[in-house]
Design a protein around this motif. Structure first.
Motif, PDB file in Angstrom:
ATOM      1  N   VAL A   1      66.760  95.141   8.960  1.00 15.01           N
ATOM      2  CA  VAL A   1      67.870  94.250   9.272  1.00 15.01           C
ATOM      3  C   VAL A   1      67.334  92.921   9.806  1.00 15.01           C
ATOM      4  CG1 VAL A   1      69.903  93.930  10.725  1.00 15.01           C
ATOM      5  CG2 VAL A   1      69.410  96.166   9.722  1.00 15.01           C
ATOM      6  N   TYR A   2      66.303  93.024  10.627  1.00 14.09           N
ATOM      7  CA  TYR A   2      65.673  91.820  11.173  1.00 14.09           C
ATOM      8  C   TYR A   2      65.135  90.940  10.057  1.00 14.09           C
ATOM      9  CZ  TYR A   2      61.636  89.299  13.198  1.00 14.09           C
ATOM     10  OH  TYR A   2      60.710  88.355  13.537  1.00 14.09           O
ATOM     11  N   MET A   3      64.462  91.567   9.089  1.00 17.55           N
ATOM     12  CA  MET A   3      63.923  90.815   7.958  1.00 17.55           C
ATOM     13  C   MET A   3      65.041  90.165   7.147  1.00 17.55           C
ATOM     14  SD  MET A   3      60.937  90.203   7.194  1.00 17.55           S
ATOM     15  CE  MET A   3      59.294  90.504   7.727  1.00 17.55           C
ATOM     16  N   LEU A   4      66.098  90.926   6.951  1.00  9.41           N
ATOM     17  CA  LEU A   4      67.254  90.401   6.219  1.00  9.41           C
ATOM     18  C   LEU A   4      67.814  89.180   6.928  1.00  9.41           C
ATOM     19  CD1 LEU A   4      69.640  93.202   4.955  1.00  9.41           C
ATOM     20  CD2 LEU A   4      68.491  91.397   3.683  1.00  9.41           C
ATOM     21  N   THR A   5      67.957  89.306   8.241  1.00  6.49           N
ATOM     22  CA  THR A   5      68.496  88.207   9.026  1.00  6.49           C
ATOM     23  C   THR A   5      67.609  86.975   8.858  1.00  6.49           C
ATOM     24  OG1 THR A   5      69.049  89.920  10.588  1.00  6.49           O
ATOM     25  CG2 THR A   5      69.467  87.658  11.272  1.00  6.49           C
ATOM     26  N   LEU A   6      66.292  87.205   8.877  1.00  7.61           N
ATOM     27  CA  LEU A   6      65.351  86.102   8.717  1.00  7.61           C
ATOM     28  C   LEU A   6      65.594  85.347   7.428  1.00  7.61           C
ATOM     29  CD1 LEU A   6      61.759  87.108   9.713  1.00  7.61           C
ATOM     30  CD2 LEU A   6      63.393  85.641  10.860  1.00  7.61           C
ATOM     31  N   SER A   7      65.849  86.114   6.373  1.00  5.60           N
ATOM     32  CA  SER A   7      65.980  85.428   5.093  1.00  5.60           C
ATOM     33  C   SER A   7      67.303  84.671   4.998  1.00  5.60           C
ATOM     34  CB  SER A   7      65.812  86.407   3.931  1.00  5.60           C
ATOM     35  OG  SER A   7      66.742  87.442   4.044  1.00  5.60           O
TER      36      SER A   7
ATOM     37  N   GLY B   1      74.449  86.401   7.346  1.00  2.00           N
ATOM     38  CA  GLY B   1      74.186  87.582   8.165  1.00  2.00           C
ATOM     39  C   GLY B   1      75.323  88.589   8.066  1.00  2.00           C
ATOM     40  N   ILE B   2      76.562  88.081   8.052  1.00  3.45           N
ATOM     41  CA  ILE B   2      77.713  88.985   7.920  1.00  3.45           C
ATOM     42  C   ILE B   2      77.646  89.708   6.584  1.00  3.45           C
ATOM     43  CG2 ILE B   2      80.226  89.040   7.643  1.00  3.45           C
ATOM     44  CD1 ILE B   2      80.276  86.691   9.706  1.00  3.45           C
ATOM     45  N   MET B   3      77.283  88.947   5.542  1.00  3.44           N
ATOM     46  CA  MET B   3      77.132  89.560   4.216  1.00  3.44           C
ATOM     47  C   MET B   3      76.115  90.695   4.267  1.00  3.44           C
ATOM     48  SD  MET B   3      78.899  88.248   1.821  1.00  3.44           S
ATOM     49  CE  MET B   3      80.255  87.187   2.176  1.00  3.44           C
ATOM     50  N   ALA B   4      74.953  90.397   4.874  1.00  4.38           N
ATOM     51  CA  ALA B   4      73.890  91.395   4.950  1.00  4.38           C
ATOM     52  C   ALA B   4      74.368  92.619   5.731  1.00  4.38           C
ATOM     53  CB  ALA B   4      72.655  90.794   5.596  1.00  4.38           C
TER      54      ALA B   4
END
Lengths: 277, 451, 283
Positions: free
Chosen positions: A109-115, C267-270
């Motif tokens: 999730v952290y990596m996703l947020t980064l991107s 972020g919400i999407m993710a």
């Protein structure tokens, strides 16, 4: 492997596919043709075949675009970035897929947020930091950035490749007394190399066409990558589309050649190399 | 009454005079830099990557490096130069000598504290003697000098002479004639005006500049710039309505949409080939005009002419523009070295060589008029007429030279909304006025010399 | 041990992306121009952004349209073509290569190709007219109603082939006996696709849907090269608007506020995808 079934009539398939092939390849002829025209002809005949062939556009574009320098630089950026991403990203992906680190999901999730962080949000603080670290105007500075930009996607992709891979080989190696590093380097990577090839190619293409960070973080001509050659054909109030087209062809040929060279491996690779189930 | 812009006359006249004068300075190297001065101070300047860039570096930079024992200027060719300048300055980096596209851009940088005040250098290097005073003053923001003008320019109506002769058309002098002629040209199946904004949206400001000055008139523009009347004044509404009426009629490239996707090379090709009959362009296209659009061996065999851009009254009015400028970076560690280089760059010898060897426009500096030969006669005539007009107070104001930055941005961005029908001319001018009043309140307007 | 493998890249990210972003985020609360001192103004930038800025709302709308386009068109094309290709043998390698070639081109090249092709007077419309097909010559990038669509079209031209290869590769990993079993059950092609192919490549599809959702709010390249967000703001995106505020208008604080909003939406999407995954979808 997808099983053949000879009975099905494939002619409609081929018709649709061939139409789409024209759609994919047709537009590429445009810069190819335009690179052989004079700017005057281009103004009146921008798509069709050139009336006369002007090969000197390539010579002029090569010189004016400083391709000798920029091609070399791009090659350096691509090689080191790909190596860095595959090494560091591969290690992380392997760990996430295989070693079940506590909080691994949270890390994803952290990596996703980064991107999701837009480049333009952090570029000024990053620029200031790079200047203070002396990384401005250095190849290493740019490569470090590229590795960081490209690795979230690479980690995700490699991780899912790792996950789809049967654990049997590794377990066998572990039974034989190999440690985790040996398992990764001796068993997993040889099996995984088509996946690395895929990710490596994607990263290479990304780095090859990148220009925003390069234009901002490099201020020396001799360090600029090939995409910035594209801008060498712009003047204050216009652009020379003949030279631009010739430049476009020249900045495409190396990646296209690399791809065509590797594509058999790239496209079929995943079904070979032990990935058959 | 201030002499103000009248000083323009000698400058412009001398533009044409220079050509032969430079033969001597172009000749031999004056000194050799071989004597081993080991510790040269290094400063950087950026240059765009057009073909003239190498010539400018050769003429202006190399000559400096050869004669200076203490300073070495490193010219870095920067693709997409202006896009790169902003983030670099924002982070306190960038070249020692900062380039911009005009005083309006300078104001942005200066107000953000990114440029070094130059007032201390004026006396040291005699810049007030070198430059024409009004032009030097255009580099002032809030009374402080931040930039030196690098290129003096105006806009006129270029027309395809061959096409005009074939159809028996005459260059118009009033706006009514211009509009009537445009209709007639369109009727004949020819595009009245070549032009486009695909390369750079800020080119839209050409049209605001021309129509505000030629319809409402320079006097009104002056009053508005001084804050005496608002931009919503009925005369400005008429200006934009006239512009928009002509745009909607498809006089530019057939439709506003076509105009918006046309890039400069396409527009120039359309004009040269006779596909379009006229174009509202600046003196900056000189080298392209004689070098690629209408050359001896052009296939189309056409010729060009120019006329002052028509005005409501028929009076020939020339808008004054400063096309690019040079400043010193606030972060520069060697400002005095940069100033020394700028003095060299703007010296009459170097400017003369830039004009003749590089076909680059010159700075508004005092030049010694000597001979009038060498410049293309039509262009020489244009420059002479420009000078005469400024002498007779028949001059107007280009947006990129006299308008504060945020107002300028609203002018060229929002005008598209008028053209595509999202905004009326009144609403557009309300937006322009709002931006201007804000900058006026904040004391961020630029220098406007007394008329 | 597991974290030792993860640490190097994480450290790199902390330095290159996270730390500067935190700096950027602070500036969102100031009136920073991009240099010099920044005065703290609290949430003023966000207030202006959400309540007073029509251009911002327009940009969000365009990003949402972009998302809708890229969640459907390239996926349908890629799935359909991958299915067709999986059934063919002769020439299949060459066809795959052809579809992938546009993805190899640098974005500046793709953009200049389409800028030439979409030109109203000299583009493909004129070419078709020469062949007797009327009505396609249109200033696609200059018309406020078609500009956004034209950019998406050009971007997709370069993108869908890559997606197709990913799907095809995934399809080839589906065990053949599943197809045999489906055939024994008397499934037609469509049922086979729904019951065997799609579930078999579900994780790849799902992953790419998620990445598309995130990327759709960050798009910059093609828009910037083709229209700069114009004409009349009709293709303005959050990223181009952020760039203009921060680097053309020297409103770096305001730009940072836009950037944070972009991240928040992405972020919400993710998060939606991560939650779906928790509910039993696998990624």
């Amino acid at each position: 492997m997808f099983r053949r079934r000879g009975r099905t009539n494939l002619i409609p398939n081929y018709i649709i596919l061939l139409l789409l092939v024209c759609f994919a390849l047709g537009p590429i002829l445009v810069p190819l043709f335009n690179s052989l025209k004079t700017p005057q002809e281009l103004g009146t005949n921008p798509i069709g075949l050139p009336r006369a062939v002007h090969m000197e556009n390539y010579v002029n574009a090569w010189v004016q675009g400083e391709f000798a320098t920029t091609l070399t630089n791009s090659l350096i950026y691509v090689v080191f970035t790909v190596a860095g991403v595959l090494l560091l990203g591969g290690m992380a992906a392997y760990s996430l897929a295989r070693l079940d680190p506590p909080g691994g999901n949270l890390y994803l999730v952290y990596m996703l947020t980064l991107s999701t962080l837009p480049f333009w949000l952090y570029v000024i603080p990053l620029f200031i930091m790079w200047r203070n670290l002396g990384l401005l105007n250095t190849r290493a500075g740019l490569i470090i950035m590229y590795v960081a930009f490209n690795s979230p996607f690479a980690i995700f992709l490699l991780r899912s490749f790792f996950m789809s891979l049967s654990r049997d080989f590794e377990d066998a190696a572990r039974v034989d007394g190999a440690n985790e590093w040996q398992v990764m380097t001796r068993v997993v990577i040889p099996i995984m190399w088509p996946a690395f090839l895929t990710v490596g190619l994607v990263v290479a293409l990304g780095v090859w066409s990148e220009f925003q960070a390069a234009l901002i973080f490099l201020q020396k001509d001799e360090l600029l990558p090939v995409t910035t050659s594209y801008y060498n054909f712009t003047q204050r109030f216009g652009r020379d589309w003949s030279l631009t087209s010739a430049g476009a062809v020249m900045m495409t040929v190396p990646v296209l050649a690399l791809f065509l060279l590797l594509q058999r491996r790239f496209v079929t690779g995943l079904t070979q190399g032990g990935l058959k189930m | 009454m201030h002499t103000g812009l009248k000083r323009l006359a000698p400058v412009l006249l001398s533009l044409g005079l220079l050509v032969a004068a430079c033969a001597e300075s172009a000749g031999g190297p004056e000194t050799s830099a071989e004597d081993g001065a080991p510790e040269k101070v290094q400063i950087t300047m950026w240059q765009d990557t057009s073909i003239t860039a190498d010539c400018i570096i050769e003429v202006a930079v190399n000559s400096f490096n050869e004669q200076s024992d203490t300073i070495e200027v490193i010219a870095e060719k920067k693709p997409n130069m202006m896009d790169a300048v902003r983030p670099a300055l924002a982070a306190g980096a960038g070249p020692d000598v900062v380039p911009t596209h005009g005083p309006s851009f300078v104001a942005q940088f200066a107000l953000a504290g990114q440029l070094m005040p130059l007032d201390d250098f004026v006396d040291v290097y005699g810049w007030d003697e070198l430059f024409v005073p009004w032009a030097l003053n255009l580099g002032r923001v809030g009374g402080t000098l931040y930039s030196l003008p690098q290129e003096l320019e105006t806009m006129v109506l270029f027309y395809n002479k061959t096409v005009f002769e074939e159809h028996g058309w005459e260059p118009p002098t009033t706006m009514d004639e211009l509009e009537a002629l445009a209709a007639e040209i369109q009727e004949a199946g020819i595009i009245p005006f070549a032009g486009g904004a695909a390369d750079a949206i800020d080119n839209n400001e050409f049209y605001f500049t021309e129509f505000a000055n030629k319809v409402a008139g320079p006097e009104k523009v002056y009053q508005a710039l001084k804050g005496e009347i608002p931009w919503t004044d009925p005369d400005f509404v008429t200006s934009i309505e006239t512009l928009n009426r002509m745009f909607q009629a498809g006089y530019w490239m057939g439709s506003p949409e076509n105009f918006l996707v046309t890039d400069f090379s396409t527009a120039r090709a359309a004009f040269a080939s006779g596909e379009a009959a006229m174009t509202m362009e600046g003196t900056w296209i000189y080298d392209s005009l004689v070098g690629e659009m209408f050359t001896e061996d052009s296939e189309h065999g056409n010729d060009w002419g120019w006329a002052p851009m028509p005005s409501l009254t028929g009076e020939a009015i020339y808008n004054i523009g400063i096309g690019s400028t040079q400043s010193i970076n606030q972060a520069s560690e060697r400002p005095e070295a940069a100033a020394e280089f700028l003095t060299h760059y703007n010296s009459p010898e170097i400017q003369a060589r830039l004009l003749t060897e590089c076909q680059s426009a010159t700075a508004p500096i005092r030049l010694d008029p000597s001979q009038l030969e060498g410049v293309e006669p039509r262009m020489a005539n244009l420059l002479a007429e420009f000078a005469k007009a400024s002498d007779e107070d028949r001059y107007g104001y280009t947006t990129w030279t006299f308008f504060p930055p945020k107002t300028d941005q609203v002018i060229y961005e929002e005008i598209e909304k008028v053209w595509v029908g999202d905004m009326t001319p009144e609403e557009y001018l309300v937006a322009v006025d709002a931006a201007f009043q804000e900058e006026l309140q904040a004391g961020e307007t630029l220098v406007v010399p007394d008329r | 041990m597991p974290w030792l493998f993860i640490a190097p890249i994480t450290l790199l990210h902390l330095v290159v992306v996270v730390a500067p972003s935190i700096g950027g985020m602070y500036y969102a609360l100031t009136d920073w121009s991009g240099i010099g001192k920044a005065d703290f103004i609290g949430l003023e930038n966000f207030r202006t952004l959400f309540f007073d800025d029509g251009n911002f709302r327009l940009a969000i709308r365009h990003n949402v349209l972009w998302l809708a386009f890229f969640l459907t068109v390239p996926f349908i094309m890629a799935l359909a073509v991958a299915t067709l290709l999986a059934q063919t043998r002769r020439g299949s390698m060459a066809i795959r290569t052809a579809f992938f070639v546009p993805y190899v081109l640098p974005s500046v090249v793709v953009a200049s190709i389409w800028r030439m092709l979409l030109d109203p007077r000299l583009g493909f419309g004129t070419l078709l007219e020469n062949w007797g097909i009327e009505g396609f010559a249109h200033p696609y990038l200059g018309d406020k109603n078609t500009a956004l669509g034209a950019i998406a079209f050009a971007d997709n031209w370069h993108w869908w082939g890559f997606l197709m290869i990913l799907f095809l590769t995934a399809m080839q990993n589906i065990p053949a006996d599943l197809y045999d079993a489906a055939k024994i059950d008397g499934a037609n092609r469509w049922q086979e696709f729904l019951n065997v192919t799609l579930p078999g490549i579900r994780s790849t599809v799902f992953f790419m849907l998620m990445m598309t959702a995130i990327w759709s709010f960050l798009v910059f390249d093609y828009v910037w090269i083709l229209t700069h967000g114009g004409p009349a703001g009709s293709s303005e995106m959050l990223a181009t608007y952020l760039y203009k505020q921060a680097f053309q208008r020297f409103e770096a604080g305001y730009g940072a506020a836009i950037g944070i909003t972009m991240s928040a939406i992405a972020g919400i999407m993710a998060t939606i995808f991560v939650l779906l995954r928790r509910r039993g979808w696998d990624v």
